[in-house]
Write an enzyme that holds these catalytic residues in place. Sequence first.
Site, short mmCIF file in Angstrom:
data_model
loop_
_atom_site.label_atom_id
_atom_site.label_comp_id
_atom_site.label_asym_id
_atom_site.label_seq_id
_atom_site.Cartn_x
_atom_site.Cartn_y
_atom_site.Cartn_z
N LYS A 39 7.54 14.00 16.33
CA LYS A 39 7.12 15.00 15.51
C LYS A 39 7.76 16.57 16.03
CE LYS A 39 2.97 13.16 13.53
NZ LYS A 39 2.39 13.21 12.31
N ASN B 249 -11.23 11.17 5.03
CA ASN B 249 -11.66 10.71 6.34
C ASN B 249 -12.82 11.46 6.83
OD1 ASN B 249 -10.61 12.92 8.09
ND2 ASN B 249 -8.66 12.42 6.96
N ASP C 213 -2.69 10.64 5.21
CA ASP C 213 -1.10 10.02 5.33
C ASP C 213 -0.57 9.62 4.07
OD1 ASP C 213 -0.54 10.50 8.00
OD2 ASP C 213 -1.61 8.46 8.52
N PHE D 114 -2.12 16.98 17.39
CA PHE D 114 -3.27 16.27 17.89
C PHE D 114 -2.96 14.89 17.65
CE2 PHE D 114 -6.98 18.51 19.08
CZ PHE D 114 -6.75 19.90 19.25
N ASP E 245 4.66 15.38 6.23
CA ASP E 245 3.97 15.50 7.51
C ASP E 245 4.30 16.85 7.83
OD1 ASP E 245 3.69 15.65 10.43
OD2 ASP E 245 3.90 13.73 10.44
N ILE E 246 2.91 17.67 7.82
CA ILE E 246 2.87 19.07 8.09
C ILE E 246 3.29 19.59 9.37
CG2 ILE E 246 1.51 21.19 7.73
CD1 ILE E 246 -0.68 19.43 5.98
N VAL E 247 2.88 19.16 10.22
CA VAL E 247 3.20 19.69 11.56
C VAL E 247 4.86 19.07 12.12
CG1 VAL E 247 2.59 17.58 13.15
CG2 VAL E 247 2.27 19.77 14.10
N LYS F 195 -12.18 9.38 -15.42
CA LYS F 195 -12.76 8.13 -14.53
C LYS F 195 -12.16 6.94 -14.40
CE LYS F 195 -17.13 6.60 -12.67
NZ LYS F 195 -18.52 6.47 -13.30
O1 PMT Z 1 -12.66 17.47 12.60
P1 PMT Z 1 -13.39 17.03 13.61
O2 PMT Z 1 -14.60 16.17 13.29
O3 PMT Z 1 -13.86 18.18 14.86
O4 PMT Z 1 -12.56 15.85 14.43
C1 PMT Z 1 -11.35 16.32 15.37
C2 PMT Z 1 -10.32 15.38 15.05
C3 PMT Z 1 -10.66 14.11 15.83
C4 PMT Z 1 -9.92 15.27 13.58
C5 PMT Z 1 -9.17 16.11 15.90
O5 PMT Z 1 -9.49 16.32 17.24
C6 PMT Z 1 -7.96 15.29 15.74
O6 PMT Z 1 -7.43 14.26 16.49
N1 PMT Z 1 -7.03 15.51 14.44
C7 PMT Z 1 -5.81 14.55 14.61
C8 PMT Z 1 -6.16 13.70 13.75
C9 PMT Z 1 -5.30 12.36 13.31
O7 PMT Z 1 -5.64 11.51 12.90
O8 PMT Z 1 -4.00 12.59 13.65
P2 PMT Z 1 -2.46 11.86 13.21
O9 PMT Z 1 -2.54 10.99 14.44
O10 PMT Z 1 -2.95 11.16 11.93
O11 PMT Z 1 -1.66 12.86 12.98
C10 PMT Z 1 -0.97 13.62 14.32
C11 PMT Z 1 -0.81 15.02 14.06
O12 PMT Z 1 0.02 15.36 12.73
C12 PMT Z 1 -1.92 15.68 13.86
O13 PMT Z 1 -1.72 16.93 14.68
C13 PMT Z 1 -2.06 16.00 12.24
O14 PMT Z 1 -2.62 17.20 12.18
C14 PMT Z 1 -0.43 15.78 11.94
N2 PMT Z 1 -0.48 15.55 10.70
C15 PMT Z 1 -0.35 14.23 10.43
C16 PMT Z 1 -0.20 13.76 8.97
C17 PMT Z 1 0.49 14.64 8.31
N3 PMT Z 1 0.78 14.33 7.01
N4 PMT Z 1 0.70 16.10 8.50
C18 PMT Z 1 0.33 16.28 9.83
O15 PMT Z 1 0.46 17.37 10.22
#
Ligand code: PMT
Length: 415
Positions: free
Chosen positions: A344, A210, A279, A326, A308-310, A289
Amino acid sequence: MHLAGKRILLGITGGIAAYKCPELIRLLKKAGAQVHVVMTESATHFVTPMTLQAVSANRVALELFDPAAELSMSHIELAKWADLVLIAPATANIIAKLAHGIADDLLSTLCLATSAPIAIAPAMNQQMYRAPATAHNLAILASRGTLIWGPDSGVQACGDVGAGRMVEPEALTAEIHNFFASSNELTGMTITVTAGPTVEALDPVRYISNYSSGKMGFAIANAAAKLGAKVTLISGPVHLDTPNNVERINVESALEMYEVALKYATQSTIFISTAAVADYRAVNIAPHKIKKEHGSDELQLTLVKNPDIVATVSNLESKRPFVVGFAAETDNVKDYALKKLISKNLDLICANDVSDKQIGFNADQNALTLYWRSIEEANGNKECSLPLANKQELANKLIIEIIKRYKASKNEQKN
Ligand code: PMT
């Protein structure tokens, strides 16, 4: 005397707001600070060195090649002497010079030669402030950790109305006070930050990923380290320098980030998940390839969910840190963010409205709304907004908010 013993090097550049500097020096001295003044040639058209020498009670430095000044305190000694360098007013010109490392007079040379933190109080015509070049230069400085105080908005000396007025001396004195008060606030705290994208290989030359640049996460790591925290930054592939005093661990895939994050999370006081983790990943990474198939316009990829790490960190049964997530959303931002806060099991979530291309992924700026749960609050969630700012400024504010929420949650647990 809240600035007792603090050594402030005040750099004055050529803007009309320079006439406020005698008052600024008076306030700093009243608060107990020692002040040395360095002026650019342009600044001397707005306020006299004699006045500044009288209020600061120190010789005013004007030129790089001044044998008498070098004898009393050389420019290198001045650079080492300072606990803080404040440039007020800071013109568009000095901002550009600092951003690009130009050292062609005493003040710009001192700024390169000092290891002290540098703060600037921009002051210029509103159009000059809004010029893309100035905005870019300010973003460069912010990403290096330069403190940017202001500008204020209002009627300008030229008659224009808008942002570009220097922050008033009282407010600058308060900023300096807050800066010194908070600079060791996080000593003893361990903070882990995830940042950037993850890349999920499909074959030896292709991947799913991404647009995350890592800027937001790196800015947060920088802000936390500046406040004295021990910071570990777990980063996906990005093109950013590691902030000072931050331990950086590079990873590629979500699975790698997961492993490293779990190891560090249990040793952390606070875990901040800024990374845009993919995801899904390919069930099988092709060893060679992937070739175009003759006779078919479609290619089927089978993907499997990444852990999901967080959420895993949030659900740790022992040694669980305070967990900040975030949410980057394009619609129903609040609803989706609140759902993630709950599903979460986070302590705090920072919502990004990434439908606005000015902010979020790969932008220099961002704006966030924070949501959290509190047992003190009968209605459940609470929130606070951090308005549009470059990512470093925003991160500086965000880390203060996170600490506030962390401390409040500790108090709630005690009661
Ligand atoms: O890196 P930059 O260009 O500065 O941009 C910053 C950002 C937009 C990436 C950042 O501010 C941001 O919003 N990060 C979260 C991006 C996101 O798409 O999150 P999510 O909605 O997919 O996930 C929610 C939360 O779960 C996040 O804290 C993410 O880190 C965490 N997660 C998600 C999926 C996963 N498999 N493991 C996770 O830990």
